[in-house]
Each structure stands twice: as C-alpha cells, then as structure tokens.
Motif scaffolding. Structure first.
Motif, short mmCIF file in Angstrom:
data_model
loop_
_atom_site.label_atom_id
_atom_site.label_comp_id
_atom_site.label_asym_id
_atom_site.label_seq_id
_atom_site.Cartn_x
_atom_site.Cartn_y
_atom_site.Cartn_z
N LEU A 164 0.82 -1.21 0.00
CA LEU A 164 0.00 0.00 0.00
C LEU A 164 0.86 1.26 0.00
N THR A 165 1.94 1.26 0.78
CA THR A 165 2.81 2.44 0.83
C THR A 165 3.46 2.72 -0.52
N ASN A 167 1.84 2.11 -3.31
CA ASN A 167 0.71 2.31 -4.24
C ASN A 167 0.54 1.15 -5.21
N LEU A 211 -3.71 6.83 0.75
CA LEU A 211 -4.60 6.75 -0.40
C LEU A 211 -5.00 8.13 -0.92
N SER A 214 -1.72 10.29 -2.78
CA SER A 214 -0.87 9.74 -3.83
C SER A 214 -1.42 9.98 -5.25
N ASP A 215 -0.58 9.63 -6.20
CA ASP A 215 -0.82 9.87 -7.63
C ASP A 215 -1.91 8.94 -8.16
N ASN A 218 -1.07 5.59 -10.25
CA ASN A 218 -0.48 4.40 -9.66
C ASN A 218 -1.34 3.16 -9.89
N CYS A 220 -2.42 1.27 -7.59
CA CYS A 220 -3.50 1.53 -6.64
C CYS A 220 -3.75 3.04 -6.69
N GLY A 222 -4.33 6.88 -6.44
CA GLY A 222 -4.48 7.81 -5.34
C GLY A 222 -5.52 8.87 -5.65
#
Length: 336
Positions: A164-165, A167, A211, A214-215, A218, A220, A222
């Motif tokens: 998760l960190t 992404n 979440l 972030s971009d 990604n 995941c 953001g």
C-alpha cells in the motif's frame, strides 16, 4: 459591504487584500446550506452489498464455489462480539460462506497462530480475519503477520501494508477503503484539495492518508490531495489552524468532541470515523464520534453521522475484499 470609489482607490495593497478576503469569506458563507448534506453510509453500504451479491451470483454460476470467510474472535469482549456478528450477517446476505472461531481469552499466542496456519492451508478458505483487539499477552503484530497475505482481507499483514505504501494493488484496510469509497460515491472532489486526517493508527489514519495524497496514475490509484496528518496529541491551537483551511476533515482518534464547529471551514466535508460508547446524563448509553455533530452540521457542507456513517461501509468493504481474495486465489499466478 459598501466602499466609496475614492476610499477604494486610496487603499494600500494590505488593506485591499483584507477587503478582498472578507468579501470572499462572505460569499463562501452565503453559499453554505443551512445544514450539511448527510452522507448516509448505511444506504451506500446496502448498494455496495447488493452489487457484491450480484457479482457472487455470477461467480458461482460459472462453476466457482462461494467465497469463504473465517473470523477468529478471542475472548468475550462485548463490542468485538457485536462487530463480528455484523460481519457474519453481512456475509450471509451477499452469499459468502462465513463462520466465527471462538477462542478463550487465556489462549496462548502460539495456539492462535497455529489455528491461523490451519486456515492458511485450507484451500476452501479465502479470507481470514482476527478481530482486534487481542488480549494483552498476545502480540497483535505477530498474529496479523501469521495470516497468509493472500487471505488477509483486513489488510494488516506487513506485506500488504508495504504494498500500500508503494501504491501497488493489495488488500486495503477495510475502514480506510470505506472512507475512500464513501468519498467517491458521494462525489466529493479531492483533486488538489486540502485534507486533514486526524488519527495516525497503522490500520486507519495512515492508510487513509496514503490513499488520499498519492498519484492517481499508480497501480492503486491515489486521490491527488494535499494531506496533513494530525493525531490526538497535536496541540489544539495547531489542529485548528489545519482544520480551518481543510476542504475535507477526516477524524479517527476516538476522542469525543475533538472536532468542533469553529474549527471547520464553511462548506467543508467532515467524515467521522471515531466511535465511542458514552453514558448520557439520563443514564443511557449511546454511540458518538469525534465530531460535535449537531453543531458542525450547521457549518459543514457534508457530514457523516455516528452511527450510520463509516461503520456500515467498513463491513461492506470486508465483503469486497473477501470476494477479491476468492478471485485471486482461483486465478493462476501467471494470469494475475
């Protein structure tokens, strides 16, 4: 506000900026509704669970077995028991095969981990959750890390936290995912917005902030916001500085009444993740959040109630993660 033409022309730059800010503030206040839009997490959760139920029906019609969830409940904590019961009821409603494994409060850490490893090896089990908190003599981290990351539907395993960190696609902790889904489905804009997350826990506050900031490009995606992460020990006067400039405030500290009306920018969205059981002056008990709801809803543009806000959405996200686990485990690694 009326200013004559001569006075206006004689304003210096500082006076002009002050005047402009006052006009902008008045316009902002005039645009704020008399009371906030209530973000009904209960209704949204029902919609999501209906979608999951339909997806599971299609899944089983293709010859796949129903997703399977196993919950481990240690001891007899009343709140934990209630939470697990709600998860089991939701599982049944969407078509997930679920069951609770009850363990005594004096059980050893080794015995808990042995039970988890049995479930890890069981090919008929897709999702495993250990209801927190665990007894004091048990390491929460060791227990969470014992769960197979592929079956970690709570998203607490060190591998899933690490992904998760970065992404990457992973299991996101259910409460954090609930907040993000609530924002998306309520059409609350986050791109370029200022957001204050109050609460730094590794299961809720931190993943929410990851979440949000972030971009969107990604794996995941953001939410492209500017995020300030505060917590229960942030000095009140400093917290107020941050919240007054925030377009969205998300509080997850468990501190009753932490977020007050004068701390909220008119029209801001306020999401209350906190939940605390208190005794009223009449001697009755009730659930409240971190936000002074009745006062804040007169200032905010949108707000979640407690109960009925983030809580039901969290349960729905557990259903979503369990279905995801079932599909991942049924798909050969080379096709994932």
């Amino acid at each position: 506000m009326i200013v004559c033409r001569r006075c206006f022309l004689n304003l210096n730059i500082n006076q002009f900026q002050i005047l402009r800010r006052r006009v902008q503030l008045k316009r902002a206040i005039d645009c704020v509704p008399a009371t906030a839009r209530i973000l009904d997490g209960k209704q949204l959760a029902k919609e999501i669970q209906d979608e999951i139920k339909e997806e599971i029906t299609l899944w089983t019609e293709k010859g796949n077995r129903r997703p399977c969830l196993r919950a481990i409940l240690i001891g007899d904590d009343a709140a934990s028991k209630t939470y697990v019961e709600k998860k089991m009821i939701a599982s049944e409603s969407v078509g997930i095969d679920s069951d609770t494994i009850n363990l005594p409060s004096d059980i050893t850490e080794k015995e808990i981990i042995d039970k988890i490893r049995q479930l890890n090896k069981d090919s008929n089990v897709d999702g495993i959750l250990v209801q927190l908190p665990v007894p004091e003599h048990v390491s929460e981290r060791n227990v969470c890390n014992a769960v197979d990351p592929r079956k970690d539907v709570d998203g607490f395993h060190i591998i899933n936290v690490g992904r998760l960190t970065l992404n990457m696609d992973t299991f996101i902790p259910c409460t954090a995912l609930a907040v993000i889904e609530l924002i998306k489905r309520s059409e609350i804009k986050t791109f370029g917005k200022n957001i204050v997350v109050c609460g730094r826990s590794k299961n809720v506050g931190l993943p929410i902030s990851l979440l949000l900031h972030s971009d969107a490009r990604n794996e995941c995606p953001g939410m492209e916001a500017t995020v300030v992460l505060c917590h229960r020990h942030t000095p009140p006067e400093q917290l107020e500085i941050y919240t007054k400039t925030a377009d969205i405030i998300i509080s997850a500290t468990g501190v009753v009444g932490l977020i007050k009306a004068h701390m909220v920018k008119p029209g801001a969205c306020v999401i209350d993740v906190g939940i605390t059981r208190i005794t009223t002056p009449a001697g009755k008990t009730k659930l409240v959040g971190d936000v002074e709801y009745e006062n804040v809803k007169k200032v905010a543009g949108a707000i979640t109630p407690v109960p009925g806000g983030v809580g039901p959405m969290t349960v729905a996200m557990l259903m979503k993660n369990t279905l995801k686990a079932a599909k991942n485990l049924a798909t050969p690694p080379e096709q994932q």
